[in-house]
Enzyme design. Sequence first.
Site, short mmCIF file in Angstrom:
data_model
loop_
_atom_site.label_atom_id
_atom_site.label_comp_id
_atom_site.label_asym_id
_atom_site.label_seq_id
_atom_site.Cartn_x
_atom_site.Cartn_y
_atom_site.Cartn_z
N GLY A 12 52.14 53.52 38.96
CA GLY A 12 51.82 52.41 39.85
C GLY A 12 52.72 51.22 39.55
CG LEU A 165 47.91 40.14 36.47
CD1 LEU A 165 48.15 39.66 37.89
CD2 LEU A 165 49.11 40.94 36.01
CB ALA A 221 35.80 38.68 34.85
CG PHE A 224 30.85 35.48 36.39
CD1 PHE A 224 29.88 36.21 37.07
CD2 PHE A 224 30.72 35.34 35.03
CE1 PHE A 224 28.80 36.80 36.41
CE2 PHE A 224 29.64 35.92 34.34
CZ PHE A 224 28.69 36.64 35.04
CB CYS A 274 41.21 41.46 43.08
SG CYS A 274 42.65 42.37 42.53
CG PHE A 334 45.92 35.76 48.05
CD1 PHE A 334 45.01 35.36 47.08
CD2 PHE A 334 46.98 36.57 47.66
CE1 PHE A 334 45.15 35.76 45.76
CE2 PHE A 334 47.12 36.98 46.35
CZ PHE A 334 46.21 36.56 45.39
#
Length: 452
Positions: A12, A165, A221, A224, A274, A334
Amino acid sequence: MKQRILKIVCIGAGYVGGPTMAVIADRCPDISVTVIDLNAARIAAWNSDALPVYEPGLAEIVRRTRGRNLRFISQTEGAAAIAQADAVFISVNTPTKTQGEGAGKASDLSYVESCARYIAEHATGPTIVIEKSTMPVRAADTIKRILSSGKNGGSFHVLSNPEFLAEGTAIRDLEKPDRVLIGGENPTAIEALAAVYRHWVPEAAILRTGLWSAELSKLAANAFLAQRVSSINAISALCEATEADVDEVAGVCGADTRIGPKFLKASIGFGGSCFKKDLLSLIYLCEFYQLSGPAAYWQGVLDINEWQKRRIAAMAAEHAKLGGGVVAILGLAFKKNTNDFRESPAIDICNQLLASGVRLRLQDERVDAKDFAAHIVDQRKVGVEFFADVAPAADGADALLILTEWDCYATIDWPALFSSCGKNPAIFDGRAIIDRRAAISAGFKVYSVGKG
Ligand SMILES: NC(=O)c1ccc[n+]([C@@H]2O[C@H](COP(=O)([O-])OP(=O)(O)OC[C@H]3O[C@@H](n4cnc5c(N)ncnc54)[C@H](O)[C@@H]3O)[C@@H](O)[C@H]2O)c1
């Protein structure tokens, strides 16, 4: 199992695999790092001067490591590299499933599973297989099952080493991470991977947990972080209604050490590949374990994000239609400092504007506007124009809608721009970054998110 990792393969070569492996190669000259990908064009780009990923500082690192201990090769050449590898990172996409059980929420692990099959086929073992992709909790069970079905008898240990990251600051985050997380069951494998990171990460920042905690920690994470964005955006609407100022409110809240100042900037909402998919994955997991209350809680974070985009797009459309119906979109990425527009708020906002009959003039610092337009779901190319610079994009526009916090938008010369805009131009500052006073005195009507 070998105690030292000297040969790494990463499957990847995307926004995570490329930069992460470049930094590992840079910081560990004694380790050889090979990155492979199915996408031959992407590999070719990593081997050229026009890297497929834009991140500040990345090109310099690739320049000094590529051909030394970093190489990018196509999947077809990858088998030999896998056979010799001490450790294989899986850093492929884990998008939301579009069909089958859990469609629309659960993570699609088919890319990860095909990597596991590829490793099982070619590894000669012992090999440490490292989940770098974001996975639902207990996904390692599936990987282990696939690996153990390999025919050539390689032995494997699976670790979870999720990546934290943030795009736009990827190199800084990789070079000085808040923490590196290694979850696993085999202490030797865990310590072998920790030794790679210890080349540059302080021991205290290397956290070890069980496999399931590591997998879940990454989803938690991101949830949040997304929740903070939705929290401040919920407050931003109340600020607008009450003439409070969201930056002042955020400053006061953030001064409380229990809350902290980061990630409290009001905006048009979060985007990127994500947050939404990881929230959906978390919601699916809650539902799977019949935890309807937690599922509804995290769904609320997503709902506010959608609501924020809709209400700001509606305001801009309403104003533009009072004039000639032209909106200049400033910013498609974004967030700033990346060329990534996956799940960018700009996509939904542009769709909504087009659906309401507005014409669009698109501009961004790093995103190719034509490439972006191909991803507008609406696909109504009629009424969409593309510009490399702000001034021509704003020419004749009734509304300027700032969607990305690129520094260049914060310093626009508003008086110079005013005369070329439409008759009664308004700025919709979806990031609250401009000098409002300067824009107002130049003649613009100004809306800034969260400003009364
Ligand atoms: N982008 C981020 O900021 C970020 C941050 C942390 C974690 N993550 C997670 O990291 C993972 C990768 O994200 P990304 O943004 O780098 O994705 P990406 O889409 O940019 O890159 C994934 C790459 O994997 C390749 N690929 C897919 N299946 C393959 C296979 N079987 N063999 C070889 N190559 C294959 C694709 O061609 C693509 O180039 C995801 O799980 C994501 O959630 C992303």
